[in-house]
Design a protein around this motif. Structure first.
Motif, mmCIF file in Angstrom:
data_model
loop_
_atom_site.group_PDB
_atom_site.id
_atom_site.type_symbol
_atom_site.label_atom_id
_atom_site.label_comp_id
_atom_site.label_asym_id
_atom_site.label_seq_id
_atom_site.Cartn_x
_atom_site.Cartn_y
_atom_site.Cartn_z
ATOM 1 N N VAL A 277 23.080 53.488 16.704
ATOM 2 C CA VAL A 277 22.370 54.443 17.544
ATOM 3 C C VAL A 277 21.905 55.595 16.674
ATOM 4 O O VAL A 277 22.681 56.165 15.913
ATOM 5 N N SER A 278 20.651 55.902 16.802
ATOM 6 C CA SER A 278 20.095 57.014 16.052
ATOM 7 C C SER A 278 20.190 58.281 16.896
ATOM 8 O O SER A 278 19.789 58.285 18.065
ATOM 9 N N VAL A 279 20.713 59.339 16.317
ATOM 10 C CA VAL A 279 20.819 60.597 17.061
ATOM 11 C C VAL A 279 19.448 61.193 17.341
ATOM 12 O O VAL A 279 19.325 62.080 18.178
ATOM 13 N N SER A 280 18.426 60.696 16.688
ATOM 14 C CA SER A 280 17.087 61.228 16.937
ATOM 15 C C SER A 280 16.642 60.953 18.371
ATOM 16 O O SER A 280 15.782 61.645 18.906
ATOM 17 N N LYS A 281 17.255 59.950 19.006
ATOM 18 C CA LYS A 281 16.928 59.655 20.409
ATOM 19 C C LYS A 281 17.340 60.790 21.326
ATOM 20 O O LYS A 281 16.886 60.882 22.451
ATOM 21 N N PHE A 282 18.231 61.647 20.854
ATOM 22 C CA PHE A 282 18.783 62.689 21.701
ATOM 23 C C PHE A 282 18.308 64.080 21.317
ATOM 24 O O PHE A 282 18.895 65.077 21.702
ATOM 25 N N SER A 283 17.223 64.162 20.577
ATOM 26 C CA SER A 283 16.765 65.456 20.078
ATOM 27 C C SER A 283 16.259 66.377 21.185
ATOM 28 O O SER A 283 16.226 67.583 21.013
ATOM 29 N N TRP B 21 17.695 66.836 24.088
ATOM 30 C CA TRP B 21 18.798 67.259 24.949
ATOM 31 C C TRP B 21 19.059 68.753 24.765
ATOM 32 O O TRP B 21 18.893 69.306 23.678
ATOM 33 N N ARG C 67 21.280 72.007 24.268
ATOM 34 C CA ARG C 67 22.529 72.284 23.557
ATOM 35 C C ARG C 67 23.605 72.671 24.566
ATOM 36 O O ARG C 67 23.326 73.304 25.578
#
Length: 108
Positions: free
Chosen positions: A74-80, A82, A84
């Motif tokens: 899973v790439s954290v870029s998918k959650f950019s 979101w 904070r």
């Protein structure tokens, strides 16, 4: 530690639909006397595996299945996009009168 204390002091309530063999197995696992508790006896986990609840269960087949699940990275870029946590969770936020009234009967 809380689970340990519940084992020592609690009396579990089992669901009515739970088979008697399941109740017996759980009772053996939650045995207060550590010298009689399943998993801690001379045969260790073999006592659990040999219990009638698991009759017909193929432990070797289950062992072969280990690691058969492969999760995609899973790439954290998918959650950019979101928000904070600091922007959403505010400690000490004052409630509005309407929000506060929703809790008026709590604890009474």
């Amino acid at each position: 530690m809380a689970t340990y204390k519940k084992i020592l002091t609690g009396k579990p309530n089992y669901p009515k639909r739970l088979e008697p063999q399941g109740v017996e197995l759980i009772t053996c696992l939650l045995q207060r006397d550590i010298t009689r508790r399943f998993g801690n006896l001379k045969d260790g986990t073999a006592d659990i595996k040999k219990h009638v609840f698991f009759s017909g269960f193929d432990w070797d087949k289950a062992k072969e299945m280990r690691g058969s699940f492969h999760m995609e990275p899973v790439s954290v870029s998918k959650f950019s996009d979101w928000a904070r946590a600091e922007d959403v969770c505010v400690i000490g936020k004052n409630l509005t009168d309407e929000e506060d009234s929703a809790f008026a009967t709590f604890g009474k």
